[in-house]
Design a protein around this motif. Structure first.
Motif, PDB file in Angstrom:
ATOM      1  N   UNK A   1       0.838  -1.185   0.000  1.00 34.42           N
ATOM      2  CA  UNK A   1       0.000   0.000   0.000  1.00 34.42           C
ATOM      3  C   UNK A   1       0.877   1.241   0.000  1.00 34.42           C
ATOM      4  N   UNK A   2       0.438   2.284  -0.679  1.00 33.67           N
ATOM      5  CA  UNK A   2       1.191   3.523  -0.784  1.00 33.67           C
ATOM      6  C   UNK A   2       1.362   4.174   0.594  1.00 33.67           C
ATOM      7  N   UNK A   3       2.598   4.634   0.903  1.00 34.25           N
ATOM      8  CA  UNK A   3       2.886   5.224   2.203  1.00 34.25           C
ATOM      9  C   UNK A   3       2.062   6.475   2.452  1.00 34.25           C
ATOM     10  N   UNK A   4       1.895   7.297   1.421  1.00 31.58           N
ATOM     11  CA  UNK A   4       1.116   8.521   1.582  1.00 31.58           C
ATOM     12  C   UNK A   4      -0.345   8.215   1.906  1.00 31.58           C
ATOM     13  N   UNK A   5      -0.854   7.141   1.311  1.00 30.24           N
ATOM     14  CA  UNK A   5      -2.229   6.747   1.593  1.00 30.24           C
ATOM     15  C   UNK A   5      -2.373   6.321   3.056  1.00 30.24           C
ATOM     16  N   UNK A   6      -1.393   5.553   3.548  1.00 29.37           N
ATOM     17  CA  UNK A   6      -1.428   5.125   4.940  1.00 29.37           C
ATOM     18  C   UNK A   6      -1.371   6.316   5.893  1.00 29.37           C
ATOM     19  N   UNK A   7      -0.504   7.276   5.607  1.00 31.20           N
ATOM     20  CA  UNK A   7      -0.384   8.442   6.466  1.00 31.20           C
ATOM     21  C   UNK A   7      -1.663   9.271   6.446  1.00 31.20           C
ATOM     22  N   UNK A   8      -2.300   9.355   5.289  1.00 35.53           N
ATOM     23  CA  UNK A   8      -3.566  10.078   5.192  1.00 35.53           C
ATOM     24  C   UNK A   8      -4.649   9.387   6.008  1.00 35.53           C
ATOM     25  N   UNK A   9      -4.641   8.041   5.995  1.00 31.69           N
ATOM     26  CA  UNK A   9      -5.625   7.282   6.767  1.00 31.69           C
ATOM     27  C   UNK A   9      -5.424   7.513   8.268  1.00 31.69           C
ATOM     28  N   UNK A  10      -4.167   7.489   8.725  1.00 31.77           N
ATOM     29  CA  UNK A  10      -3.883   7.734  10.137  1.00 31.77           C
ATOM     30  C   UNK A  10      -4.272   9.152  10.532  1.00 31.77           C
ATOM     31  N   UNK A  11      -3.970  10.105   9.655  1.00 35.61           N
ATOM     32  CA  UNK A  11      -4.277  11.502   9.940  1.00 35.61           C
ATOM     33  C   UNK A  11      -5.781  11.723  10.069  1.00 35.61           C
ATOM     34  N   UNK A  12      -6.566  10.983   9.298  1.00 34.01           N
ATOM     35  CA  UNK A  12      -8.009  11.169   9.308  1.00 34.01           C
ATOM     36  C   UNK A  12      -8.749  10.309  10.311  1.00 34.01           C
ATOM     37  N   UNK A  13      -8.023   9.484  11.065  1.00 33.45           N
ATOM     38  CA  UNK A  13      -8.659   8.577  12.032  1.00 33.45           C
ATOM     39  C   UNK A  13      -9.286   9.368  13.178  1.00 33.45           C
ATOM     40  N   UNK A  14     -10.482   8.980  13.597  1.00 30.43           N
ATOM     41  CA  UNK A  14     -11.164   9.684  14.687  1.00 30.43           C
ATOM     42  C   UNK A  14     -10.497   9.433  16.036  1.00 30.43           C
ATOM     43  N   UNK A  15      -9.919   8.252  16.227  1.00 24.98           N
ATOM     44  CA  UNK A  15      -9.174   7.965  17.456  1.00 24.98           C
ATOM     45  C   UNK A  15      -7.794   8.599  17.370  1.00 24.98           C
ATOM     46  N   UNK A  16      -7.248   8.947  18.521  1.00 20.65           N
ATOM     47  CA  UNK A  16      -5.892   9.464  18.531  1.00 20.65           C
ATOM     48  C   UNK A  16      -4.895   8.368  18.216  1.00 20.65           C
ATOM     49  N   UNK A  17      -3.899   8.683  17.415  1.00 16.05           N
ATOM     50  CA  UNK A  17      -2.855   7.724  17.046  1.00 16.05           C
ATOM     51  C   UNK A  17      -1.500   8.298  17.439  1.00 16.05           C
ATOM     52  N   UNK A  18      -0.707   7.469  18.124  1.00 14.74           N
ATOM     53  CA  UNK A  18       0.646   7.855  18.518  1.00 14.74           C
ATOM     54  C   UNK A  18       1.593   6.733  18.123  1.00 14.74           C
ATOM     55  N   UNK A  19       2.705   7.093  17.509  1.00 14.57           N
ATOM     56  CA  UNK A  19       3.752   6.131  17.179  1.00 14.57           C
ATOM     57  C   UNK A  19       5.021   6.556  17.893  1.00 14.57           C
ATOM     58  N   UNK A  20       5.679   5.593  18.562  1.00 11.94           N
ATOM     59  CA  UNK A  20       6.894   5.913  19.308  1.00 11.94           C
ATOM     60  C   UNK A  20       8.042   5.003  18.890  1.00 11.94           C
ATOM     61  N   UNK A  21       9.233   5.468  19.188  1.00 12.34           N
ATOM     62  CA  UNK A  21      10.448   4.658  19.016  1.00 12.34           C
ATOM     63  C   UNK A  21      10.679   3.947  20.345  1.00 12.34           C
TER      64      UNK A  21
END
Length: 314
Positions: A1-21
């Motif tokens: 799947x295209x990376x930009x599409x995935x980032x757009x999906x995360x950005x538009x998610x109603x729940x908060x999303x956090x990614x950590x190292x």
């Protein structure tokens, strides 16, 4: 799947999303979506590069914080309810569900968490409990019908009413629910040798200790019968339940050691069962699983915790 599409999906998610190292010293935040920023009031620039633990509020239970830290350290999945500090200094209850994911061949480096604001639910349940306590203090009949006279905990009848309501609520929300059954091994012998008054005093002291462990407004602690206590915790998944049981075990054993002679040979035993409610499975079945676990725990010659079999828990 295209990376930009995935980032757009995360950005538009109603729940908060956090990614950590997850392998960085402070579990450094590397991505948050707009929903999470709105939940906490922090901007993206406020959050990126910060350690995730700076968000933990003072209302967060130690067992929940421990479960969260343990999941990060072990690279395992977790679901906990935490109090998060917002930019304006207020605190907000968030249910966090997440785990590690693989990226560029690194299986445990990155952790993604989905965050949902559950403040209204937590506050509503706490307000309900507070109003019921206030009402029952002013109404002798209500207090007698809902409380155990020895421990001042809720009695079994009231517990079963609340447990059924909470089960239905968790069924709608698809959230986990944990039941703890706590027994004192050899209590019958202690009662026979030391008398009913000493036995009742011991139960009352143990009840006070349990209140110190389960301090959320949405945790309900009750006296189940003459020798057992029961607790129901909504929104508590099995990782946190296991950590809570370990803390509970230490507290009960400490109370017994402090208030009973060594020769009484009293020790705590705990049965735990956790499940996300589903159709065809009633809260009574979950309590039964906890009872079976407690029965098994009581057969050991020392303080023991037993968690219901994994195929019965969520």
């Amino acid at each position: 799947m295209d990376t930009q599409l995935l980032m757009a999906a995360l950005a538009g998610c109603r729940d908060g999303i956090v990614i950590t190292d997850a392998i960085s010293p402070k579990n450094q935040i590397i991505y948050t979506n707009k929903a999470f920023q709105l939940m906490t009031g922090f901007s993206e620039s406020d959050l990126i590069g910060k350690g995730s633990r700076f968000l933990l509020g003072t209302k967060t239970r130690p067992t929940a914080a421990k479960a969260f830290r343990q999941a990060l350290g072990e690279g395992s999945r977790v679901q906990v309810t935490l109090s998060a500090i917002c930019k304006d200094g207020s605190q907000k209850w968030l249910e966090i569900s997440g785990g590690p994911f693989e990226y560029n061949g690194e299986k445990k480096r990155y952790f993604i968490g989905s965050c949902r604001d559950v403040g209204e639910r937590v506050e509503a349940v706490e307000a309900l409990m507070a109003s019921e306590i206030k009402f029952e203090k002013s109404d002798v009949e209500a207090k007698v019908s809902s409380y155990d006279s020895i421990t001042s905990l809720y009695n079994r009848s009231y517990f079963e009413e609340v447990a059924e309501r909470e089960w239905l609520a968790m069924l709608r929300e698809r959230r986990p629910l944990s039941v703890f059954l706590i027994g004192i091994s050899n209590l019958a012998g202690f009662k026979a040798s030391r008398g009913l008054d000493n036995s009742n005093r011991l139960m009352a002291n143990t009840a006070d200790a349990l209140r110190q462990v389960f301090r959320r407004g949405i945790d309900l602690v009750a006296k189940y019968d003459d020798e057992r206590f029961i607790v129901i915790s909504t929104g508590m998944a099995w990782e946190e339940a296991e950590n809570m049981a370990a803390k509970l075990n230490d507290v009960v054993d400490g109370e017994l050691a402090q208030n009973t002679p060594i020769e009484a040979r009293l020790y705590g035993c705990i049965g735990v069962a956790t499940k996300i409610p589903e159709e065809g499975f009633h809260v009574d079945h979950l309590i039964e699983l906890a009872e079976q676990a407690l029965l098994k725990a009581s057969t050991y010659p020392e303080s023991t915790i037993i968690v219901a079999e994994s195929d019965c828990v969520a």
